[in-house]
Motif scaffolding. Structure first.
Motif, PDB file in Angstrom:
ATOM      1  N   GLY A 191     -15.058  78.615 -11.389  1.00  0.00           N
ATOM      2  CA  GLY A 191     -13.770  78.010 -11.691  1.00  0.00           C
ATOM      3  C   GLY A 191     -12.736  79.037 -12.119  1.00  0.00           C
ATOM      4  O   GLY A 191     -11.567  78.961 -11.746  1.00  0.00           O
ATOM      5  N   LEU A 192     -13.176  80.034 -12.886  1.00  0.00           N
ATOM      6  CA  LEU A 192     -12.289  81.122 -13.304  1.00  0.00           C
ATOM      7  C   LEU A 192     -11.770  81.901 -12.094  1.00  0.00           C
ATOM      8  O   LEU A 192     -10.607  82.273 -12.033  1.00  0.00           O
ATOM      9  CB  LEU A 192     -13.031  82.089 -14.235  1.00  0.00           C
ATOM     10  CG  LEU A 192     -13.196  81.674 -15.693  1.00  0.00           C
ATOM     11  CD1 LEU A 192     -14.215  82.565 -16.384  1.00  0.00           C
ATOM     12  CD2 LEU A 192     -11.868  81.734 -16.426  1.00  0.00           C
ATOM     13  N   GLY A 193     -12.686  82.129 -11.150  1.00  0.00           N
ATOM     14  CA  GLY A 193     -12.327  82.923  -9.972  1.00  0.00           C
ATOM     15  C   GLY A 193     -11.479  82.187  -8.960  1.00  0.00           C
ATOM     16  O   GLY A 193     -10.839  82.797  -8.111  1.00  0.00           O
ATOM     17  N   GLU A 194     -11.477  80.856  -9.036  1.00  0.00           N
ATOM     18  CA  GLU A 194     -10.723  80.056  -8.060  1.00  0.00           C
ATOM     19  C   GLU A 194     -10.013  78.895  -8.753  1.00  0.00           C
ATOM     20  O   GLU A 194     -10.402  77.733  -8.626  1.00  0.00           O
ATOM     21  CB  GLU A 194     -11.681  79.530  -6.986  1.00  0.00           C
ATOM     22  CG  GLU A 194     -11.003  79.020  -5.750  1.00  0.00           C
ATOM     23  CD  GLU A 194     -11.999  78.469  -4.740  1.00  0.00           C
ATOM     24  OE1 GLU A 194     -11.586  77.601  -3.957  1.00  0.00           O
ATOM     25  OE2 GLU A 194     -13.168  78.891  -4.723  1.00  0.00           O
ATOM     26  N   PRO A 195      -8.958  79.203  -9.536  1.00  0.00           N
ATOM     27  CA  PRO A 195      -8.286  78.153 -10.307  1.00  0.00           C
ATOM     28  C   PRO A 195      -7.629  77.064  -9.460  1.00  0.00           C
ATOM     29  O   PRO A 195      -7.380  75.967  -9.947  1.00  0.00           O
ATOM     30  CB  PRO A 195      -7.243  78.914 -11.130  1.00  0.00           C
ATOM     31  CG  PRO A 195      -7.118  80.250 -10.513  1.00  0.00           C
ATOM     32  CD  PRO A 195      -8.393  80.525  -9.792  1.00  0.00           C
ATOM     33  N   GLY A 196      -7.366  77.344  -8.179  1.00  0.00           N
ATOM     34  CA  GLY A 196      -6.741  76.349  -7.308  1.00  0.00           C
ATOM     35  C   GLY A 196      -7.742  75.507  -6.534  1.00  0.00           C
ATOM     36  O   GLY A 196      -7.392  74.832  -5.571  1.00  0.00           O
ATOM     37  N   MET A 197      -8.998  75.521  -6.946  1.00  0.00           N
ATOM     38  CA  MET A 197     -10.061  74.823  -6.228  1.00  0.00           C
ATOM     39  C   MET A 197      -9.790  73.320  -6.112  1.00  0.00           C
ATOM     40  O   MET A 197      -9.401  72.677  -7.074  1.00  0.00           O
ATOM     41  CB  MET A 197     -11.387  75.051  -6.982  1.00  0.00           C
ATOM     42  CG  MET A 197     -12.613  74.619  -6.216  1.00  0.00           C
ATOM     43  SD  MET A 197     -14.125  74.747  -7.211  1.00  0.00           S
ATOM     44  CE  MET A 197     -14.159  76.468  -7.642  1.00  0.00           C
ATOM     45  N   ARG A 198     -10.034  72.776  -4.915  1.00  0.00           N
ATOM     46  CA  ARG A 198      -9.813  71.339  -4.676  1.00  0.00           C
ATOM     47  C   ARG A 198     -11.056  70.532  -5.068  1.00  0.00           C
ATOM     48  O   ARG A 198     -12.146  71.081  -5.201  1.00  0.00           O
ATOM     49  CB  ARG A 198      -9.487  71.093  -3.199  1.00  0.00           C
ATOM     50  CG  ARG A 198      -8.182  71.750  -2.771  1.00  0.00           C
ATOM     51  CD  ARG A 198      -7.872  71.428  -1.319  1.00  0.00           C
ATOM     52  NE  ARG A 198      -6.662  72.100  -0.886  1.00  0.00           N
ATOM     53  CZ  ARG A 198      -5.436  71.626  -1.065  1.00  0.00           C
ATOM     54  NH1 ARG A 198      -5.271  70.479  -1.686  1.00  0.00           N
ATOM     55  NH2 ARG A 198      -4.382  72.294  -0.634  1.00  0.00           N
ATOM     56  N   GLU A 241      -6.313  85.822  -6.687  1.00  0.00           N
ATOM     57  CA  GLU A 241      -6.005  84.404  -6.675  1.00  0.00           C
ATOM     58  C   GLU A 241      -6.606  83.688  -5.465  1.00  0.00           C
ATOM     59  O   GLU A 241      -6.941  82.532  -5.517  1.00  0.00           O
ATOM     60  CB  GLU A 241      -4.483  84.198  -6.695  1.00  0.00           C
ATOM     61  CG  GLU A 241      -3.883  84.522  -8.060  1.00  0.00           C
ATOM     62  CD  GLU A 241      -2.379  84.625  -8.037  1.00  0.00           C
ATOM     63  OE1 GLU A 241      -1.784  84.293  -6.993  1.00  0.00           O
ATOM     64  OE2 GLU A 241      -1.800  85.044  -9.056  1.00  0.00           O
ATOM     65  N   LEU A 242      -6.745  84.419  -4.360  1.00  0.00           N
ATOM     66  CA  LEU A 242      -7.276  83.821  -3.137  1.00  0.00           C
ATOM     67  C   LEU A 242      -8.805  83.879  -3.063  1.00  0.00           C
ATOM     68  O   LEU A 242      -9.398  83.390  -2.128  1.00  0.00           O
ATOM     69  CB  LEU A 242      -6.679  84.529  -1.908  1.00  0.00           C
ATOM     70  CG  LEU A 242      -5.168  84.338  -1.716  1.00  0.00           C
ATOM     71  CD1 LEU A 242      -4.672  85.253  -0.609  1.00  0.00           C
ATOM     72  CD2 LEU A 242      -4.821  82.896  -1.417  1.00  0.00           C
ATOM     73  N   ARG A 243      -9.435  84.503  -4.062  1.00  0.00           N
ATOM     74  CA  ARG A 243     -10.877  84.718  -4.040  1.00  0.00           C
ATOM     75  C   ARG A 243     -11.645  83.395  -4.088  1.00  0.00           C
ATOM     76  O   ARG A 243     -11.428  82.561  -4.950  1.00  0.00           O
ATOM     77  CB  ARG A 243     -11.276  85.561  -5.257  1.00  0.00           C
ATOM     78  CG  ARG A 243     -12.661  86.101  -5.128  1.00  0.00           C
ATOM     79  CD  ARG A 243     -13.235  86.489  -6.470  1.00  0.00           C
ATOM     80  NE  ARG A 243     -14.666  86.412  -6.366  1.00  0.00           N
ATOM     81  CZ  ARG A 243     -15.358  85.307  -6.560  1.00  0.00           C
ATOM     82  NH1 ARG A 243     -14.769  84.197  -6.880  1.00  0.00           N
ATOM     83  NH2 ARG A 243     -16.669  85.299  -6.427  1.00  0.00           N
ATOM     84  N   ARG A 244     -12.518  83.197  -3.107  1.00  0.00           N
ATOM     85  CA  ARG A 244     -13.379  82.019  -3.060  1.00  0.00           C
ATOM     86  C   ARG A 244     -14.823  82.469  -2.965  1.00  0.00           C
ATOM     87  O   ARG A 244     -15.115  83.470  -2.335  1.00  0.00           O
ATOM     88  CB  ARG A 244     -13.070  81.173  -1.813  1.00  0.00           C
ATOM     89  CG  ARG A 244     -11.787  80.387  -1.872  1.00  0.00           C
ATOM     90  CD  ARG A 244     -11.420  79.870  -0.505  1.00  0.00           C
ATOM     91  NE  ARG A 244     -12.441  78.988   0.055  1.00  0.00           N
ATOM     92  CZ  ARG A 244     -12.318  77.670   0.160  1.00  0.00           C
ATOM     93  NH1 ARG A 244     -11.225  77.074  -0.275  1.00  0.00           N
ATOM     94  NH2 ARG A 244     -13.254  76.942   0.689  1.00  0.00           N
ATOM     95  N   VAL A 245     -15.699  81.710  -3.579  1.00  0.00           N
ATOM     96  CA  VAL A 245     -17.125  81.997  -3.459  1.00  0.00           C
ATOM     97  C   VAL A 245     -17.559  81.531  -2.082  1.00  0.00           C
ATOM     98  O   VAL A 245     -17.363  80.367  -1.722  1.00  0.00           O
ATOM     99  CB  VAL A 245     -17.931  81.253  -4.552  1.00  0.00           C
ATOM    100  CG1 VAL A 245     -19.414  81.509  -4.397  1.00  0.00           C
ATOM    101  CG2 VAL A 245     -17.473  81.669  -5.928  1.00  0.00           C
ATOM    102  N   SER A 246     -18.129  82.438  -1.294  1.00  0.00           N
ATOM    103  CA  SER A 246     -18.582  82.063   0.050  1.00  0.00           C
ATOM    104  C   SER A 246     -19.798  81.151  -0.059  1.00  0.00           C
ATOM    105  O   SER A 246     -20.461  81.099  -1.107  1.00  0.00           O
ATOM    106  CB  SER A 246     -18.941  83.316   0.854  1.00  0.00           C
ATOM    107  OG  SER A 246     -20.096  83.933   0.299  1.00  0.00           O
ATOM    108  N   PHE A 256      -8.794  77.716 -17.596  1.00  0.00           N
ATOM    109  CA  PHE A 256      -8.560  79.029 -18.200  1.00  0.00           C
ATOM    110  C   PHE A 256      -8.295  80.107 -17.161  1.00  0.00           C
ATOM    111  O   PHE A 256      -7.709  81.142 -17.467  1.00  0.00           O
ATOM    112  CB  PHE A 256      -9.738  79.429 -19.096  1.00  0.00           C
ATOM    113  CG  PHE A 256      -9.808  78.605 -20.343  1.00  0.00           C
ATOM    114  CD1 PHE A 256      -8.927  78.812 -21.381  1.00  0.00           C
ATOM    115  CD2 PHE A 256     -10.752  77.594 -20.463  1.00  0.00           C
ATOM    116  CE1 PHE A 256      -8.979  78.032 -22.529  1.00  0.00           C
ATOM    117  CE2 PHE A 256     -10.814  76.811 -21.606  1.00  0.00           C
ATOM    118  CZ  PHE A 256      -9.923  77.034 -22.645  1.00  0.00           C
ATOM    119  N   GLY A 257      -8.735  79.860 -15.922  1.00  0.00           N
ATOM    120  CA  GLY A 257      -8.554  80.852 -14.859  1.00  0.00           C
ATOM    121  C   GLY A 257      -7.132  80.917 -14.342  1.00  0.00           C
ATOM    122  O   GLY A 257      -6.660  81.963 -13.916  1.00  0.00           O
TER     123      GLY A 257
END
Length: 199
Positions: free
Chosen positions: A29-36, A108-113, A168-169
């Motif tokens: 969640g920290l790494g991808e604050p814009g997660m849907r 900001e664009l980082r997503r967990v693959s 927090f991210g």
């Protein structure tokens, strides 16, 4: 009364098993604050699936190949450390590199693959194989209900972790990636030390 005891026992077991997955969900969640929402459900679902599958595999091994399971057990902490250390270390290095270069957008664009997510699922749940010993006295139906309860608890706890991480991210950018990577490495070390100490 036995049903209540069964539910409470496996609920608490689910909470205990989900703590590592919660921490990793927080890092995601920290790494991808814009997660849907759909992606949040996918991540929580992967952790729930692995947290359910590992005790069931452990249960199966206890009933079929306990000697092989005992031989494999000492390697579990090493596997968790290697997987989480690799994923977290990579995330940490990327965050530091992007922070130094001032490339906030990359963070900001980082997503967990999907591959990394599956590795996280294995790393945070592999120690749950030993729960097969805890539920060994259950018949197959009771074991399935127990792991379904563990999965449901894990799903909810991981969703909470992702939401907390997102909150927090947002605005932390590369620092969130560094923090998330650090959390993964620390969780890997905690699992490793716990495994060596037999805790």
């Amino acid at each position: 009364m036995q049903i209540v005891s069964f539910v409470i026992t496996n609920f608490l077991l689910g909470v205990g098993l989900a703590m590592d997955a919660f921490s990793v969900s927080l890092a995601n969640g920290l790494g991808e604050p814009g997660m849907r929402r759909r992606r949040m459900a996918l991540i929580a679902g992967v952790f729930a699936l692995f947290q359910a599958a590992m005790p069931m595999i452990g249960w199966f091994l206890v009933h079929t190949a306990v000697t092989y399971f005992n031989a494999f057990s000492p390697f579990i902490p090493w596997i968790s450390l290697a997987l989480l250390g690799f994923i977290g270390g990579k995330m940490l290095l990327e965050g530091v590199r992007n922070l130094r270069s001032g490339n906030d957008e990359a963070c900001e664009l980082r997503r967990v693959s999907l591959g990394a997510l599956l590795l996280q699922g294995v790393a945070t749940s592999i120690d749950a194989l030993s729960v097969g010993f805890t539920i060994a006295e259950y018949d197959v139906w009771h074991a399935l209900v127990a792991v379904a309860l563990i999965a449901a608890v894990t799903f909810v706890i991981c969703l909470a972790g992702i939401l907390l991480g997102k909150k927090f991210g947002a605005g932390l950018s590369c620092k969130a990636t560094i923090l998330g990577g650090s959390i993964l490495v620390i969780i890997g070390l905690v699992i490793f030390i716990r495994g060596l100490l037999g805790v």
